[in-house]
Design a protein around this motif. Structure first.
Motif, PDB file in Angstrom:
ATOM      1  N   HIS A  63       0.747  -1.205   0.050  1.00 49.29           N
ATOM      2  CA  HIS A  63       0.075   0.002   0.050  1.00 49.29           C
ATOM      3  C   HIS A  63       0.775   1.266   0.072  1.00 49.29           C
ATOM      4  CE1 HIS A  63      -3.406  -2.403   1.191  1.00 49.29           C
ATOM      5  NE2 HIS A  63      -2.752  -3.154   1.853  1.00 49.29           N
ATOM      6  N   LYS A 115      -5.441   2.127  -8.521  1.00 46.93           N
ATOM      7  CA  LYS A 115      -5.501   3.271  -7.865  1.00 46.93           C
ATOM      8  C   LYS A 115      -6.965   3.817  -8.083  1.00 46.93           C
ATOM      9  CE  LYS A 115      -3.804   7.062  -9.637  1.00 46.93           C
ATOM     10  NZ  LYS A 115      -2.901   8.075 -10.188  1.00 46.93           N
ATOM     11  N   ILE A 130       3.830   5.662  -9.080  1.00 43.58           N
ATOM     12  CA  ILE A 130       4.285   5.403  -7.773  1.00 43.58           C
ATOM     13  C   ILE A 130       5.840   5.684  -7.617  1.00 43.58           C
ATOM     14  CG2 ILE A 130       4.858   3.783  -5.788  1.00 43.58           C
ATOM     15  CD1 ILE A 130       2.001   2.208  -6.959  1.00 43.58           C
ATOM     16  N   ILE A 160       0.178   2.773 -13.242  1.00 43.84           N
ATOM     17  CA  ILE A 160       0.248   2.901 -11.964  1.00 43.84           C
ATOM     18  C   ILE A 160       1.496   2.663 -11.400  1.00 43.84           C
ATOM     19  CG2 ILE A 160      -1.114   2.478  -9.716  1.00 43.84           C
ATOM     20  CD1 ILE A 160      -3.363   2.041 -11.446  1.00 43.84           C
ATOM     21  N   GLU A 192      -3.043  11.086  -3.159  1.00 43.82           N
ATOM     22  CA  GLU A 192      -3.438   9.951  -4.004  1.00 43.82           C
ATOM     23  C   GLU A 192      -2.846   8.683  -3.251  1.00 43.82           C
ATOM     24  OE1 GLU A 192      -2.270  10.384  -7.758  1.00 43.82           O
ATOM     25  OE2 GLU A 192      -0.213  11.355  -7.102  1.00 43.82           O
ATOM     26  N   SER A 193      -3.450   7.616  -3.480  1.00 41.42           N
ATOM     27  CA  SER A 193      -2.855   6.217  -2.841  1.00 41.42           C
ATOM     28  C   SER A 193      -2.949   5.030  -4.154  1.00 41.42           C
ATOM     29  CB  SER A 193      -3.541   5.670  -1.728  1.00 41.42           C
ATOM     30  OG  SER A 193      -5.100   5.714  -1.775  1.00 41.42           O
ATOM     31  N   ALA A 194      -2.309   4.192  -3.651  1.00 36.89           N
ATOM     32  CA  ALA A 194      -2.226   2.920  -4.688  1.00 36.89           C
ATOM     33  C   ALA A 194      -1.806   1.765  -4.083  1.00 36.89           C
ATOM     34  CB  ALA A 194      -1.497   3.257  -5.902  1.00 36.89           C
TER      35      ALA A 194
END
Length: 260
Positions: free
Chosen positions: A28, A50, A62, A58, A34-36
């Motif tokens: 994680h 994401k 990152i 993606i 934002e996060s993915a």
């Protein structure tokens, strides 16, 4: 990986560790806005998600995020099959992003000036026709100085030399029988299976201590653990350990020894 390891390794280093140990789970990653999630199986990336977006792009995004935070969830699996299934090897991902191509041939040019900057020396190319009266001094441009950055091969050779110089090992003197040779300059010890030295004991934190081999010897840093780290019975936050010292992580004690 939980928050206690965030300041120790970069995202690239963590991905390399997951791949080298062929781990399965979810990585994680959180940026300020934002996060993915990257899902791994046997050390390879099989899905990247994401929000409602999936795909290999993606993964590359990152690696560009600044101030990213992250943690590793072992054995986590996708709740549903990925819309865009992947199989990305981390070694390929972290390699050169663009192939190197030879520069096009150029017509010969005159030598470029070489700014030496020492008093009384020329700041341009010299030739037999250069009159002595044209030699002028120039101030030293500190900002133009390049910092030497050793290649990965050079860094690896230096690290191998440090490991070979000390020949260190941890030998358990209570609890489960363990004998661990320190084969890396930097090793993470903890209960998490992704650690370099995994120790499956409830008194050990998931990321318990960072062990670093230096010219001076072994440096040990406790990672703000619940049960702490001690050397010869004295609480240790960080410091150098000598051969023969007793090093206690949680409730397990090891003796630092030489392997030869």
């Amino acid at each position: 990986m939980d928050s206690s390891i965030l300041q120790l390794f970069t995202v690239e280093e963590i991905l390399g560790r997951i791949a080298s140990q062929r781990l399965t789970g979810c990585f994680h990653v959180f940026a300020p806005k934002e996060s993915a999630n990257l899902f791994f199986k046997g050390g390879a990336i099989i899905a990247a998600i994401k929000g409602k977006v999936e795909g290999a792009e993606i993964v590359h995004q990152i690696l560009t995020w600044k101030s990213a935070r992250y943690f590793w969830e072992p054995n986590a699996a996708l709740s549903a099959p990925a819309l865009v299934p992947l199989k990305i090897e981390v070694a390929t991902l972290l390699g050169p992003s663009q192939p190197t191509t030879p520069e096009p041939s150029r017509p010969p040019t005159r030598p470029t000036p070489i700014p030496i900057g020492a008093k009384g020396l020329a700041t341009g190319p010299l030739s037999a026709e250069t009159p002595a009266s044209s030699l002028k001094s120039a101030p030293v441009d500190i900002t133009a100085t390049k910092t030497f950055s050793p290649s990965a091969e050079v860094r690896g050779a230096l690290e191998d030399a440090l490991v070979a110089k000390h020949h260190l090992a941890l030998n358990s003197i209570d609890g489960p029988e363990m004998y661990v040779k320190l084969t890396r300059v930097s090793s993470l010890l903890g209960r998490n299976a992704a650690c370099d030295i995994p120790v499956a004991h409830p008194s050990i934190s998931r990321q318990h201590a960072l062990l670093q081999i230096t010219d001076r010897g072994l440096h040990v840093k406790d990672l703000d653990t619940t049960n702490g780290t001690k050397v010869n019975g004295i609480v240790l936050r960080e410091g150098y350990i000598n051969v023969g010292d007793r090093l206690t992580f949680g409730h397990l004690t090891f003796k630092l020894e030489r392997t030869n």
